[in-house]
Each structure stands twice: as structure tokens, then as C-alpha cells.
Design a protein around this motif. Structure first.
Motif, PDB file in Angstrom:
ATOM      1  N   ALA A 158     -52.277  55.713  25.906  1.00  0.00           N
ATOM      2  CA  ALA A 158     -51.668  55.793  27.376  1.00  0.00           C
ATOM      3  C   ALA A 158     -51.066  54.498  27.774  1.00  0.00           C
ATOM      4  N   THR A 159     -51.855  53.360  27.406  1.00  0.00           N
ATOM      5  CA  THR A 159     -51.612  52.009  27.843  1.00  0.00           C
ATOM      6  C   THR A 159     -50.312  51.533  27.119  1.00  0.00           C
ATOM      7  N   VAL A 160     -50.082  52.030  25.802  1.00  0.00           N
ATOM      8  CA  VAL A 160     -48.932  51.649  25.150  1.00  0.00           C
ATOM      9  C   VAL A 160     -47.789  52.448  25.794  1.00  0.00           C
ATOM     10  N   ALA A 161     -47.826  53.526  26.011  1.00  0.00           N
ATOM     11  CA  ALA A 161     -47.010  54.370  26.670  1.00  0.00           C
ATOM     12  C   ALA A 161     -46.212  53.824  27.859  1.00  0.00           C
ATOM     13  N   VAL A 162     -47.518  53.373  28.768  1.00  0.00           N
ATOM     14  CA  VAL A 162     -47.173  52.918  30.094  1.00  0.00           C
ATOM     15  C   VAL A 162     -46.262  51.694  30.109  1.00  0.00           C
ATOM     16  N   ALA A 163     -46.606  50.673  29.110  1.00  0.00           N
ATOM     17  CA  ALA A 163     -45.913  49.433  28.910  1.00  0.00           C
ATOM     18  C   ALA A 163     -44.412  49.532  28.412  1.00  0.00           C
ATOM     19  N   ALA A 164     -44.417  50.623  27.559  1.00  0.00           N
ATOM     20  CA  ALA A 164     -42.781  50.984  26.870  1.00  0.00           C
ATOM     21  C   ALA A 164     -42.086  51.502  27.932  1.00  0.00           C
ATOM     22  N   VAL A 165     -42.633  52.113  28.949  1.00  0.00           N
ATOM     23  CA  VAL A 165     -41.592  52.784  29.792  1.00  0.00           C
ATOM     24  C   VAL A 165     -41.476  51.384  30.866  1.00  0.00           C
ATOM     25  N   ALA A 166     -42.383  50.752  31.082  1.00  0.00           N
ATOM     26  CA  ALA A 166     -42.049  49.686  32.209  1.00  0.00           C
ATOM     27  C   ALA A 166     -41.316  48.464  31.578  1.00  0.00           C
ATOM     28  N   ASN A 167     -41.338  48.383  30.474  1.00  0.00           N
ATOM     29  CA  ASN A 167     -40.429  47.238  29.700  1.00  0.00           C
ATOM     30  C   ASN A 167     -38.844  47.870  29.759  1.00  0.00           C
ATOM     31  N   ALA A 168     -38.805  49.344  29.422  1.00  0.00           N
ATOM     32  CA  ALA A 168     -37.692  49.842  29.296  1.00  0.00           C
ATOM     33  C   ALA A 168     -37.050  50.100  30.776  1.00  0.00           C
ATOM     34  N   ARG A 169     -37.962  49.988  31.917  1.00  0.00           N
ATOM     35  CA  ARG A 169     -37.316  50.147  33.086  1.00  0.00           C
ATOM     36  C   ARG A 169     -37.060  48.689  33.590  1.00  0.00           C
ATOM     37  N   GLU A 170     -37.617  47.722  33.266  1.00  0.00           N
ATOM     38  CA  GLU A 170     -37.193  46.252  33.665  1.00  0.00           C
ATOM     39  C   GLU A 170     -35.803  45.776  32.706  1.00  0.00           C
ATOM     40  N   LYS A 171     -35.339  46.565  31.776  1.00  0.00           N
ATOM     41  CA  LYS A 171     -34.197  46.124  30.833  1.00  0.00           C
ATOM     42  C   LYS A 171     -33.081  46.902  31.243  1.00  0.00           C
ATOM     43  N   THR A 172     -33.071  47.897  32.109  1.00  0.00           N
ATOM     44  CA  THR A 172     -32.094  48.856  32.624  1.00  0.00           C
ATOM     45  C   THR A 172     -31.005  48.028  33.157  1.00  0.00           C
ATOM     46  N   VAL A 173     -31.007  47.253  34.305  1.00  0.00           N
ATOM     47  CA  VAL A 173     -29.746  46.873  35.031  1.00  0.00           C
ATOM     48  C   VAL A 173     -30.238  45.455  35.300  1.00  0.00           C
ATOM     49  N   ASP A 174     -29.198  44.542  35.581  1.00  0.00           N
ATOM     50  CA  ASP A 174     -29.200  43.493  36.089  1.00  0.00           C
ATOM     51  C   ASP A 174     -28.387  43.351  37.354  1.00  0.00           C
ATOM     52  N   GLY A 175     -28.932  43.526  38.499  1.00  0.00           N
ATOM     53  CA  GLY A 175     -28.222  43.646  39.662  1.00  0.00           C
ATOM     54  C   GLY A 175     -27.226  44.650  39.761  1.00  0.00           C
ATOM     55  N   GLY A 176     -27.312  45.707  38.845  1.00  0.00           N
ATOM     56  CA  GLY A 176     -26.317  46.815  39.111  1.00  0.00           C
ATOM     57  C   GLY A 176     -25.004  46.624  38.221  1.00  0.00           C
ATOM     58  N   LEU A 177     -25.065  45.365  37.576  1.00  0.00           N
ATOM     59  CA  LEU A 177     -23.659  44.910  36.976  1.00  0.00           C
ATOM     60  C   LEU A 177     -23.770  45.357  35.352  1.00  0.00           C
ATOM     61  N   ALA A 178     -24.761  44.940  34.656  1.00  0.00           N
ATOM     62  CA  ALA A 178     -24.909  45.162  33.278  1.00  0.00           C
ATOM     63  C   ALA A 178     -26.292  45.262  32.598  1.00  0.00           C
ATOM     64  N   ALA A 179     -26.201  46.111  31.477  1.00  0.00           N
ATOM     65  CA  ALA A 179     -27.688  46.097  30.976  1.00  0.00           C
ATOM     66  C   ALA A 179     -27.997  45.060  30.303  1.00  0.00           C
ATOM     67  N   ILE A 180     -29.414  44.673  30.553  1.00  0.00           N
ATOM     68  CA  ILE A 180     -30.191  43.456  30.294  1.00  0.00           C
ATOM     69  C   ILE A 180     -30.268  43.571  28.619  1.00  0.00           C
ATOM     70  N   THR A 181     -29.679  43.367  27.887  1.00  0.00           N
ATOM     71  CA  THR A 181     -29.882  43.177  26.611  1.00  0.00           C
ATOM     72  C   THR A 181     -29.705  41.563  26.006  1.00  0.00           C
ATOM     73  N   ASP A 182     -30.308  41.296  25.030  1.00  0.00           N
ATOM     74  CA  ASP A 182     -29.935  40.010  24.587  1.00  0.00           C
ATOM     75  C   ASP A 182     -28.563  39.806  24.204  1.00  0.00           C
ATOM     76  N   LYS A 183     -28.312  38.274  24.401  1.00  0.00           N
ATOM     77  CA  LYS A 183     -26.932  38.029  24.157  1.00  0.00           C
ATOM     78  C   LYS A 183     -26.880  37.762  22.578  1.00  0.00           C
ATOM     79  N   LYS A 184     -25.622  38.120  22.179  1.00  0.00           N
ATOM     80  CA  LYS A 184     -25.497  37.740  20.787  1.00  0.00           C
ATOM     81  C   LYS A 184     -24.469  36.396  20.626  1.00  0.00           C
ATOM     82  N   ILE A 185     -24.591  35.588  19.757  1.00  0.00           N
ATOM     83  CA  ILE A 185     -24.036  34.451  19.546  1.00  0.00           C
ATOM     84  C   ILE A 185     -22.649  34.746  19.165  1.00  0.00           C
ATOM     85  N   PRO A 186     -21.618  33.976  19.895  1.00  0.00           N
ATOM     86  CA  PRO A 186     -20.183  34.330  19.881  1.00  0.00           C
ATOM     87  C   PRO A 186     -19.677  33.613  18.414  1.00  0.00           C
TER      88      PRO A 186
END
Length: 337
Positions: free
Chosen positions: A140-168
Motif C-alpha cells: 500500500a505504501t509503494v502504491a500511494v507513493a507511485a500515485v503521488a509521484n505520477a500526480r506530481e509529474k502530470t503538468v507544469d502550470g498547465g503548459l507541458a508534461a514534467i518529464t526530464d529534459k533531453k540534451i539537444p
């Protein structure tokens, strides 16, 4: 005779490459397989290790069989299911002691195991229930942490998904102010990593290029080169990054920003942005209408390359993911603007 020598040399090189490949695969899959099984020195040391007085010992009353010790054992000598250690292969690296979170492994004298009285059925039931509760609680602890982590990485101010940037893909790598040029950096740098360790913004990192292996280069996925910071030039012992003042740094151009139309949010998502222009410390970016003939058209950035110093603030703070809509292209020779 020349042909025979050439054939012999080619055969020797082929054999060496094949041997190195086999050793690399064995090391990657099984850790110290060569040292424990093939190397004669390791074999002799393994023979004497069986009679060592102090050894890593597994306490079966504390071990929960998670297998963390076995997965991190470079010598592959731990059988976590049977709670046993092959001491002929163990090199006493103590990795298992550091990885075990329950303190079930200790470095002590191995004592003979005593046979204990059979456990009563009632006790077995209690232990099973406790283990089941522990497993459900951890799940249960792992599941709650995974859901919270996914929710934190959903949007960035409604503009774009928060994913790690790639090196150009840069045509020219970036080196910090004070390095003068790529040639000066390559000829003086000893790859001591002092500048990388003191960089407070995570801009400097070791190069993976074979020609400049482990020498520092700048990249702006984690931060940007702040105009007030000169720490890398203060610690370089080899003259690869020469001492530079804050005033001089603001006028040194190490690169210039390049706008990528296909990634820009005002054009791809139809929303106002201007993040790059707002945070440019030298005012080298101006927002202009994307279509002057259409009233109210979205604004896009225009870069003044003569004024840009290549600090990377625009690239780092651009909300576009995974690639920024604006990135810095390095200069082979730095210039003062």
C-alpha cells in the motif's frame, strides 16, 4: 616469413579482443566471475578464505528473504533463499552489510547452527498473519507513493508534461567562461573534476566524447550558468578555466541561443509563454508577433545573437519537453561583447 608474422600478430590481436569481450560479459552478468573462478590468485585466496575466523554471517531470525544482499554481491556468493554464503568466493567487500536494511548480516564468528524445537502451529499462524500484514502495508505504501509521484509529474502550470529534459544535439560543445576556447580547454584540462564538483547549478558535467573524455562541458538540463557565479574559474589548478571576475563574465560570449520553431509552445499549444525573454539576464531575447499581418497572433522569441552570452537560462527555463524550444550552440573561441 612476413606473411607468417602478420598472420601471427592478427591471431594474437583477435584472441586478445575475444578474451576481453568474454571477461567483460562475465563481469557484467556475474560480477567477479573471472577473479573467483579463473584467476589462480583468486582460487588460492578463496581456498584460505574457507578457514577465516571472521566472516559475514546471516541471522535467519532477522532475514526476510528480500534478496537485496544477493543482488548487490559482486562475487555472487550469497544464496538468499537458503540463507547461505559461499566463503570460498566471498572477498569480504562488506557490500551485503551496507545493503541489508534489517541488520540481518554481521561480520562475526560463524557458529554451528543448532536444531531448534519444532514451532507450534499456533505460532506459525501468528507469524504468517504478521508477515501478511507487513506485506500488505508495504504494498500500500509503494502504491500511494507511485500515485503521488505520477500526480506530481502530470503538468507544469498547465503548459507541458514534467518529464526530464533531453540534451539537444549541439554542433559545438559548450565550455564555461574563462576557458577561452575549446582548444585551450582540451590542451590544459587534466579532468580533475574540481570544477564539476563545485558547480552549484549542475551545469558542468564530464564529457563522454573520446577526444575530450572526462573533461568538463556545459549543459543546461538541470540549471543554467548564472552570471554572478565564478566558482569553476576559482578552483581550476591547470589553467583550463582561467580566473574571471563577475563583471568580465557578463561580457563573455560562450555561445548563442538558437530557436526551434517546431517545439515552441505558443505555436504548438496556442498559449502565451515568453519564459525565455523574461529570464534572459542580458535582454538578448525579444518577443514579437508570429504573424504581423494577423492581429493578436501569438508572440514568439527572436534572439539577438550579438548580445546573447550563452548562459543557458532560456534553454533551462523553457517549459517545452523533452526538448527545449530554444537551446544554446557553443562557440569554439569565446569572444567579448
Amino acid at each position: 616469413a612476413f606473411y607468417t608474422v602478420d598472420l601471427w600478430m592478427r591471431g594474437g590481436v583477435t584472441l586478445a579482443v575475444a578474451t576481453l569481450t568474454v571477461l567483460a560479459v562475465l563481469a557484467w552478468r556475474n560480477g567477479r566471475t573471472y577473479c573467483n573462478t579463473i584467476c589462480p590468485v583468486g582460487t588460492v585466496l578463496g581456498f584460505f578464505a574457507r578457514f577465516a575466523w571472521l566472516k559475514p554471517v546471516i541471522d535467519t531470525s532477522k532475514c526476510n528473504g528480500c534478496g537485496l544482499c544477493a543482488r548487490n554481491c559482486k562475487a555472487a556468493c550469497i544464496d538468499s533463499k537458503n540463507h547461505s554464503i559461499d566463503y570460498s568466493r566471498c572477498v569480504d567487500c562488506m557490500e551485503c552489510l551496507a545493503k541489508c536494511h534489517r541488520g540481518a548480516i554481521s561480520y562475526s564468528v560463524l557458529r554451528p547452527v543448532r536444531k531448534e524445537n519444532p514451532v507450534k502451529p499456533a505460532t506459525c499462524k501468528v507469524d504468517a498473519d504478521a508477515s501478511r500484514r507487513q506485506f500488505l502495508g508495504a504494498t500500500a505504501t509503494v502504491a500511494v507513493a507511485a500515485v503521488a509521484n505520477a500526480r506530481e509529474k502530470t503538468v507544469d502550470g498547465g503548459l507541458a508534461a514534467i518529464t526530464d529534459k533531453k540534451i539537444p544535439s549541439r554542433h559545438t560543445r559548450i565550455v564555461p567562461p574563462g576557458a577561452v576556447s575549446l582548444r585551450n580547454m582540451a590542451s590544459h584540462c587534466t579532468a580533475c573534476q574540481l570544477c564539476v564538483s563545485v558547480c552549484p547549478n549542475g551545469v558542468l558535467r564530464p564529457s563522454a566524447d573520446l577526444l575530450t573524455l572526462m573533461q568538463p562541458e556545459s549543459s543546461y538540463e538541470r540549471g543554467y550558468c548564472r552570471p554572478e557565479c565564478t566558482k569553476c574559474s576559482e578552483v581550476c589548478p591547470a589553467g583550463a578555466i582561467r580566473p574571471i571576475s563577475v563583471a568580465d563574465k557578463s561580457s563573455v560570449q560562450i555561445g548563442h541561443a538558437v530557436w526551434v520553431r517546431e517545439n515552441c509552445i505558443p505555436l504548438t499549444d496556442g498559449v502565451e509563454c515568453g519564459n525565455c525573454a523574461r529570464h534572459c539576464p542580458v535582454g538578448a531575447i525579444t518577443m514579437v508577433a508570429s504573424d504581423p499581418s494577423v492581429e493578436g497572433s501569438r508572440k514568439i522569441p527572436v534572439v539577438n545573437t550579438e548580445r546573447c552570452i550563452g548562459c543557458g537560462a532560456c534553454e533551462n527555463l523553457c517549459p517545452s519537453r523533452p526538448f527545449s524550444a530554444i537551446y544554446v550552440e557553443g562557440h569554439e573561441v569565446h569572444r567579448t561583447i
